[in-house]
Design a protein around this motif. Structure first.
Motif, mmCIF file in Angstrom:
data_model
loop_
_atom_site.group_PDB
_atom_site.id
_atom_site.type_symbol
_atom_site.label_atom_id
_atom_site.label_comp_id
_atom_site.label_asym_id
_atom_site.label_seq_id
_atom_site.Cartn_x
_atom_site.Cartn_y
_atom_site.Cartn_z
ATOM 1 N N ARG A 81 0.940 -1.275 -0.055
ATOM 2 C CA ARG A 81 0.297 -0.047 -0.198
ATOM 3 C C ARG A 81 0.868 1.188 -0.043
ATOM 4 O O ARG A 81 0.273 2.329 -0.613
ATOM 5 N N ALA A 82 1.809 1.235 0.927
ATOM 6 C CA ALA A 82 2.745 2.405 0.715
ATOM 7 C C ALA A 82 3.517 2.711 -0.358
ATOM 8 O O ALA A 82 3.707 3.702 -0.991
ATOM 9 N N ALA A 83 3.981 1.477 -1.054
ATOM 10 C CA ALA A 83 4.722 1.619 -2.271
ATOM 11 C C ALA A 83 3.611 2.265 -3.266
ATOM 12 O O ALA A 83 4.012 2.938 -4.387
ATOM 13 N N MET A 84 2.247 1.565 -3.260
ATOM 14 C CA MET A 84 1.447 2.167 -4.544
ATOM 15 C C MET A 84 1.077 3.525 -4.192
ATOM 16 O O MET A 84 0.885 4.439 -5.321
ATOM 17 N N ALA A 85 0.949 4.088 -2.908
ATOM 18 C CA ALA A 85 0.816 5.569 -2.783
ATOM 19 C C ALA A 85 2.040 6.416 -3.167
ATOM 20 O O ALA A 85 1.568 7.443 -3.743
ATOM 21 N N ALA A 86 3.217 5.916 -3.235
ATOM 22 C CA ALA A 86 4.396 6.549 -3.743
ATOM 23 C C ALA A 86 4.707 6.460 -5.276
ATOM 24 O O ALA A 86 5.319 7.204 -5.863
ATOM 25 N N ASP A 87 4.042 5.390 -5.707
ATOM 26 C CA ASP A 87 4.234 5.119 -7.343
ATOM 27 C C ASP A 87 2.847 4.748 -7.996
ATOM 28 O O ASP A 87 2.309 3.592 -7.875
ATOM 29 N N GLN A 88 2.259 5.779 -8.484
ATOM 30 C CA GLN A 88 0.977 5.689 -9.354
ATOM 31 C C GLN A 88 0.885 4.576 -10.637
ATOM 32 O O GLN A 88 -0.183 4.171 -11.052
ATOM 33 N N ALA A 89 2.143 4.277 -10.832
ATOM 34 C CA ALA A 89 2.109 3.300 -11.553
ATOM 35 C C ALA A 89 1.919 1.687 -11.433
ATOM 36 O O ALA A 89 1.792 0.800 -12.180
ATOM 37 N N LEU A 90 2.111 1.526 -10.022
ATOM 38 C CA LEU A 90 1.969 0.425 -9.355
ATOM 39 C C LEU A 90 0.297 0.034 -9.116
ATOM 40 O O LEU A 90 -0.423 0.871 -8.540
ATOM 41 N N TYR A 91 -0.079 -1.120 -9.321
ATOM 42 C CA TYR A 91 -1.539 -1.531 -9.118
ATOM 43 C C TYR A 91 -1.792 -2.643 -8.304
ATOM 44 O O TYR A 91 -0.996 -3.430 -8.473
ATOM 45 N N LEU A 92 -2.675 -2.452 -7.557
ATOM 46 C CA LEU A 92 -3.274 -3.686 -6.872
ATOM 47 C C LEU A 92 -4.618 -4.142 -7.761
ATOM 48 O O LEU A 92 -5.529 -3.488 -7.597
ATOM 49 N N LEU A 93 -4.381 -5.399 -8.363
ATOM 50 C CA LEU A 93 -5.281 -6.054 -9.018
ATOM 51 C C LEU A 93 -6.395 -6.787 -8.381
ATOM 52 O O LEU A 93 -6.147 -7.428 -7.479
ATOM 53 N N GLN A 94 -7.568 -6.235 -8.717
ATOM 54 C CA GLN A 94 -8.687 -6.852 -8.005
ATOM 55 C C GLN A 94 -9.756 -7.787 -8.763
ATOM 56 O O GLN A 94 -9.652 -7.527 -10.202
ATOM 57 N N PRO A 95 -10.328 -8.858 -8.383
ATOM 58 C CA PRO A 95 -10.479 -9.233 -7.054
ATOM 59 C C PRO A 95 -9.170 -9.731 -6.417
ATOM 60 O O PRO A 95 -8.355 -10.447 -7.384
ATOM 61 N N PRO A 96 -9.232 -10.227 -5.308
ATOM 62 C CA PRO A 96 -8.081 -11.227 -4.810
ATOM 63 C C PRO A 96 -7.912 -12.643 -5.410
ATOM 64 O O PRO A 96 -9.123 -13.071 -5.961
ATOM 65 N N LEU A 97 -6.805 -13.018 -5.509
ATOM 66 C CA LEU A 97 -6.931 -14.491 -6.255
ATOM 67 C C LEU A 97 -7.367 -15.655 -5.487
ATOM 68 O O LEU A 97 -8.053 -16.434 -6.205
ATOM 69 N N GLU A 98 -7.717 -15.072 -4.230
ATOM 70 C CA GLU A 98 -8.353 -16.302 -3.335
ATOM 71 C C GLU A 98 -8.539 -15.549 -2.008
ATOM 72 O O GLU A 98 -7.707 -14.534 -1.622
ATOM 73 N N GLU A 99 -9.291 -16.016 -0.855
ATOM 74 C CA GLU A 99 -9.322 -15.649 0.285
ATOM 75 C C GLU A 99 -9.285 -17.169 1.081
ATOM 76 O O GLU A 99 -10.005 -17.947 0.915
ATOM 77 N N ALA A 100 -8.383 -16.948 2.138
ATOM 78 C CA ALA A 100 -8.049 -17.958 3.097
ATOM 79 C C ALA A 100 -8.020 -17.752 4.556
ATOM 80 O O ALA A 100 -7.287 -16.812 4.624
ATOM 81 N N PRO A 101 -8.677 -18.430 5.438
ATOM 82 C CA PRO A 101 -8.661 -17.870 6.826
ATOM 83 C C PRO A 101 -7.370 -18.427 7.337
ATOM 84 O O PRO A 101 -6.901 -19.363 7.107
ATOM 85 N N LEU A 102 -6.698 -17.510 8.352
ATOM 86 C CA LEU A 102 -5.527 -17.780 8.743
ATOM 87 C C LEU A 102 -5.993 -18.202 10.647
ATOM 88 O O LEU A 102 -6.748 -17.606 11.002
#
Length: 215
Positions: A169-190
């Protein structure tokens, strides 16, 4: 990240003596520190003393399964499948949502299969990611910072990290070229896992986790 590992070691050294349970946690992973804080709060509510010990993923599971430690924090059921002497506390700590972080935009609605044809950077010892990317081109690294650094340098197309990863999240805030692609690939409880000799604590800790999460 080195500072985080140093802090973890200091916490362990200072607090392990006289505690009821010594639990292992994966170092250099802020999400697992959050998991530790949740477990610590639940244990306090249940009247159980706890201390943590940072260890590499595989080594920590082996030691916990042998009873050399009392348990493991923040692992999936998949990660524990080969360790029969570890008992899960059935109330999960939180959901891990492995996601694709990339400088390329593409459709990931198909989950892990959407990553075919892309090179990946993944964390060492993350059993879920390891299994899901087994047949994909990948390289494994020891920290989130290493993943992001390799991604930024073009050493891989995609870094696999949790959707709420703080370093990402910090890297994405500092670099607008970085994307978090949605949706997540999976969700798994820890989960929190205890060595079988502590099976009698499972009910107390499960109820305490429910209360902490509810609040």
């Amino acid at each position: 990240m080195k500072a985080l590992a140093t802090l973890l070691c200091a916490l362990f050294t200072a607090s392990a003596q006289g505690q009821d349970l010594v639990l292992y946690i994966i170092p250099d992973t802020p999400a697992h520190m959050e998991a530790w804080q949740i477990v610590q709060s639940a244990a306090q509510r249940a009247g159980i003393g706890v201390a943590l010990r940072p260890l590499p993923p595989r080594r920590g599971m082996v030691m916990a399964n042998k009873g050399e430690l009392d348990g493991a924090i923040g692992r999936t059921m998949l990660a524990a499948r080969d360790f029969p002497d570890l008992v899960p506390v059935p109330e999960s700590i939180f959901n891990y949502a492995p996601s694709a972080w990339s400088y390329k935009q593409f459709d990931v609605a198909g989950g892990w299969n959407a990553l075919r044809g892309h090179t990946l950077c993944v964390r060492k010892g993350y059993s879920l990611t390891d299994v899901r990317t087994r047949h994909l081109q990948r390289q494994s690294m020891d920290s989130d910072d290493s993943l992001l650094r390799m991604l930024r340098r073009g050493g891989c197309d995609v870094a696999i990290m949790d959707r709420n990863n703080k370093a990402g999240r910090a890297a994405m805030a500092a670099d607008q070229a970085l994307y978090l692609l949605q949706p997540p690939l999976e969700e798994a409880p820890l989960y929190l896992f205890l060595h079988k000799r502590h099976a009698g604590l499972v009910g107390r800790l499960s109820e305490a986790l429910r209360q902490v999460k509810r609040e």
